[in-house]
Design a protein around this motif. Sequence first.
Motif, PDB file in Angstrom:
ATOM      1  N   THR A  59      -1.912 -13.277 -24.930  1.00 42.91           N
ATOM      2  CA  THR A  59      -0.564 -13.777 -25.180  1.00 42.91           C
ATOM      3  C   THR A  59       0.010 -13.109 -26.432  1.00 42.91           C
ATOM      4  O   THR A  59      -0.706 -12.453 -27.183  1.00 42.91           O
ATOM      5  N   GLN A  60       1.298 -13.293 -26.629  1.00 43.83           N
ATOM      6  CA  GLN A  60       1.986 -12.732 -27.789  1.00 43.83           C
ATOM      7  C   GLN A  60       1.341 -13.243 -29.080  1.00 43.83           C
ATOM      8  O   GLN A  60       0.792 -14.346 -29.107  1.00 43.83           O
ATOM      9  N   GLU A 161      15.033 -15.898 -23.068  1.00 42.73           N
ATOM     10  CA  GLU A 161      14.177 -15.124 -22.160  1.00 42.73           C
ATOM     11  C   GLU A 161      12.967 -14.535 -22.891  1.00 42.73           C
ATOM     12  O   GLU A 161      11.854 -14.547 -22.372  1.00 42.73           O
ATOM     13  N   LYS A 162      13.167 -14.025 -24.114  1.00 43.67           N
ATOM     14  CA  LYS A 162      12.060 -13.447 -24.888  1.00 43.67           C
ATOM     15  C   LYS A 162      10.990 -14.513 -25.161  1.00 43.67           C
ATOM     16  O   LYS A 162       9.794 -14.248 -25.063  1.00 43.67           O
ATOM     17  N   GLN A 165       8.573 -15.310 -22.307  1.00 47.49           N
ATOM     18  CA  GLN A 165       7.605 -14.267 -21.944  1.00 47.49           C
ATOM     19  C   GLN A 165       6.425 -14.313 -22.918  1.00 47.49           C
ATOM     20  O   GLN A 165       6.343 -13.529 -23.846  1.00 47.49           O
ATOM     21  N   ALA A 167       3.160 -13.894 -22.173  1.00 40.70           N
ATOM     22  CA  ALA A 167       2.081 -12.926 -21.886  1.00 40.70           C
ATOM     23  C   ALA A 167       2.324 -11.632 -22.641  1.00 40.70           C
ATOM     24  O   ALA A 167       3.446 -11.180 -22.781  1.00 40.70           O
ATOM     25  N   ARG A 168       1.221 -11.059 -23.145  1.00 48.99           N
ATOM     26  CA  ARG A 168       1.291  -9.757 -23.812  1.00 48.99           C
ATOM     27  C   ARG A 168       1.578  -8.686 -22.775  1.00 48.99           C
ATOM     28  O   ARG A 168       1.029  -8.723 -21.677  1.00 48.99           O
ATOM     29  N   GLU A 169       2.425  -7.745 -23.130  1.00 49.95           N
ATOM     30  CA  GLU A 169       2.777  -6.681 -22.181  1.00 49.95           C
ATOM     31  C   GLU A 169       1.866  -5.492 -22.313  1.00 49.95           C
ATOM     32  O   GLU A 169       1.267  -5.228 -23.264  1.00 49.95           O
TER      33      GLU A 169
END
Length: 169
Positions: A59-60, A161-162, A165, A167-169
């Motif tokens: 995750t972030q 939206e950010k 998200q 999950a890590r990209e």
Amino acid sequence: MMDTEETLQLLTAQMPGIDNSETSLAVLGVAVGEDRYLIPMAEVSEVIAIPKLAHVPLTQPWFLGLANVRGNLYGITDLGVYLGGDPVPFNLKSRILLVMPGNKLYGGFIVNSMLGIRDLSEFTPVKLAKKKLPKCITAQYKDAEGRQWRELSLFKLIGDEKFLQVARE
């Protein structure tokens, strides 16, 4: 999604005998790293001490994990890191602001310390900085001592939206 003004109008409309034009806006003052924020009280459902968090891999960096608060799972965010700051160690003064704007979204935001409930009329509005700020920063103020405060809408943040998200990209 309601903004702060709509939320305040809805709350005061439900309180008999209160004149909406004279209702002051109660805000919660918090410290996040070296920065000071004012958060509308209508957006905070509860303030709790930091419980044990369940880590979620991949995750972030700002997403710290999940907390079970009375049977509801809250995603816990390091507010300072999310807003672009460096991680700051938490201490006994650190707290989690719980937010439930609806639609089964449950969020928790760690702040470094609580600075008390304030009345927004105590502050003088100033122009927002020219640098690009997150959409959740809705205004900027100075207090009587000249310290800078930013008004932060957790409802706007949790619907961004950010933010959704994780999950890590």
